[in-house]
Enzyme design. Structure first.
Site, PDB file in Angstrom:
ATOM      1  N   CYS A 120       0.810  -1.223   0.000  1.00  0.00           N
ATOM      2  CA  CYS A 120       0.000   0.000   0.000  1.00  0.00           C
ATOM      3  C   CYS A 120       0.847   1.278   0.000  1.00  0.00           C
ATOM      4  O   CYS A 120       0.535   2.234  -0.700  1.00  0.00           O
ATOM      5  CB  CYS A 120      -0.945   0.003   1.189  1.00  0.00           C
ATOM      6  N   GLN A 147       2.363   5.503   8.798  1.00  0.00           N
ATOM      7  CA  GLN A 147       1.381   4.533   8.318  1.00  0.00           C
ATOM      8  C   GLN A 147       0.258   4.272   9.320  1.00  0.00           C
ATOM      9  O   GLN A 147       0.484   4.129  10.522  1.00  0.00           O
ATOM     10  CB  GLN A 147       2.102   3.222   7.957  1.00  0.00           C
ATOM     11  N   ARG A 249       4.686   3.387  12.087  1.00  0.00           N
ATOM     12  CA  ARG A 249       3.246   3.272  12.342  1.00  0.00           C
ATOM     13  C   ARG A 249       2.830   4.434  13.245  1.00  0.00           C
ATOM     14  O   ARG A 249       3.471   4.688  14.270  1.00  0.00           O
ATOM     15  CB  ARG A 249       2.957   1.947  13.050  1.00  0.00           C
TER      16      ARG A 249
HETATM   17  N1  HSE Z   1       2.299  -3.419   5.011  1.00  0.00           N
HETATM   18  C1  HSE Z   1       1.349  -2.361   5.063  1.00  0.00           C
HETATM   19  C2  HSE Z   1       1.239  -1.814   6.444  1.00  0.00           C
HETATM   20  C3  HSE Z   1       0.019  -2.841   4.589  1.00  0.00           C
HETATM   21  O1  HSE Z   1       1.636  -2.494   7.392  1.00  0.00           O
HETATM   22  O2  HSE Z   1       0.759  -0.709   6.617  1.00  0.00           O
HETATM   23  C4  HSE Z   1      -0.314  -2.543   3.183  1.00  0.00           C
HETATM   24  O3  HSE Z   1       0.475  -3.166   2.219  1.00  0.00           O
END
Ligand code: HSE
Length: 353
Positions: A120, A147, A249
């Site tokens: 993504c 993310q 994240r």
């Molecule tokens: N690997 C991505 C994530 C998910 O952890 O945000 C979408 O490919």
């Protein structure tokens, strides 16, 4: 979640008109399908093999389990999924048609049968910056990501929300309007033994996690490794363009954001670069580099649930005229996952090869 968003988008776009769709389930065979008929067993290779096209949102393990037996049994149909299992395989194409339709068409002509949605973060970066790659302007790129929880799956997204509730309750319980008193209570709650963090392994709400996916040789995470590997495969570059950065994240729900530094292959006037970025895809939206436009249009809150991929904060960096900075946001479940899959079904229906 990708499956639900895919179904919603396919209904919105009338993608089911004119195709005979059957639905399979790994856990509820015999139950009711979205079309009202019976769900078939997703592990029944014979039933699967009756399909011209199979679209799976089931994840890598399922792909691993069924594609081999299907192909060994002589199935010549098209496999479309969003898992990483087949992405880098020689007989698979990573699909992002607004960026690499020529690569897809070429693969269809040469008989390739596996069409796989990209990571993504990579897909969203290319939806924003594809124009620079198309014009041969990227010598290398560093991307720092922010993310959303959705990229890690529904249970983690729900854990983030539970964490938010706990922190809000802890702050409210102080009854104080003093920011430092509230912060102290919230931080203590994040560190509490029973704070709900089993999914992420650490508090995400009010914090961030600078590690996504497993580790790779050389200090990268797998998420970071995918940046270069998948981008170059998607655009079909002959020599690999170096791409690297740190994937993080954050407490966003379903939009991934990224700040990029691009080393250009040559000095190009900023206005030209802005026009190239604006034309990356019909869904790319150039956001002027000012505070009002940035706060209005370049946030996960503004972009969530939409197909628009804004790119803004575009300016030459202090390192020199060949260094470009930019920031982009995109819905991780739409262009980052479901949209390329449903569009591939359309491409196959229209394919006259
Ligand atoms: N690997 C991505 C994530 C998910 O952890 O945000 C979408 O490919």
């Amino acid at each position: 979640m990708v499956g639900s968003v895919l179904m919603q988008r396919m209904r919105e776009e009338s993608d089911f008109d004119g195709i005979e769709a059957v639905f399979f389930s790994t856990s509820n065979a015999g139950g009711k399908s979205p079309a009202g008929n019976e769900l078939l067993d997703a592990f029944d290779i014979k039933s699967l093999a009756t399909c011209d096209v199979i679209v799976s949102c089931q994840g890598g393990e399922y792909t691993q389990r069924v594609v081999g037996p299907l192909r060994e049994g002589g199935w010549k149909g098209y496999w479309i999924d969003a898992a990483s299992t087949l992405r880098m395989a020689d007989d698979a194409v990573i699909i992002l048609d607004p960026v690499n339709r020529a690569v897809i068409d070429q693969a269809l002509s040469s008989g390739v049968k596996n069409y796989i949605g990209g990571n993504c973060t990579v897909s969203l970066m290319l939806m924003a910056l594809g124009g620079l790659f198309r014009e041969g302007l990227v010598e290398w790129m560093s991307t720092m990501t922010y993310q959303a929880a959705s990229g890690a799956g529904a249970p983690k997204m729900l854990e983030l929300m539970r964490q938010m509730e706990r922190l809000t309750a802890a702050g409210n319980a102080t009854g104080s309007a003093d920011a430092l008193i509230v912060e102290k209570a919230v931080t203590a709650e994040q560190r509490a033994e029973n704070f709900p963090a089993a999914e992420f392994g650490a508090p995400l709400a009010g914090s961030l996690l600078a590690w996504i996916d497993k580790d790779m040789p050389g200090g990268q995470t797998k998420e970071e490794w995918k940046g270069e590997a998948e981008t170059n495969k998607i655009i079909g570059s002959k020599t690999a363009i170096p791409i690297d950065g740190i994937c993080v994240r954050v407490g966003a729900l379903r939009c991934h954001s990224q700040g990029v530094c691009v080393k250009l292959t040559r000095d190009v006037p900023l206005a030209d670069l802005e026009a190239i970025l604006a034309g990356s895809t019909p869904w790319t939206r150039f956001v002027a580099n000012n505070k009002a436009d940035t706060l209005r249009d370049l946030t996960p809150a503004a972009v969530s649930g939409t197909l628009t991929v804004p790119v803004g904060r575009v300016h030459k960096l202090r390192m020199g005229p060949e260094y470009l900075g930019a920031f982009t946001v995109g819905d991780q479940l739409l262009w980052g996952a479901a949209e390329p899959l449903r569009r591939m079904v359309r491409i196959l229906r229209e394919w006259k090869g």
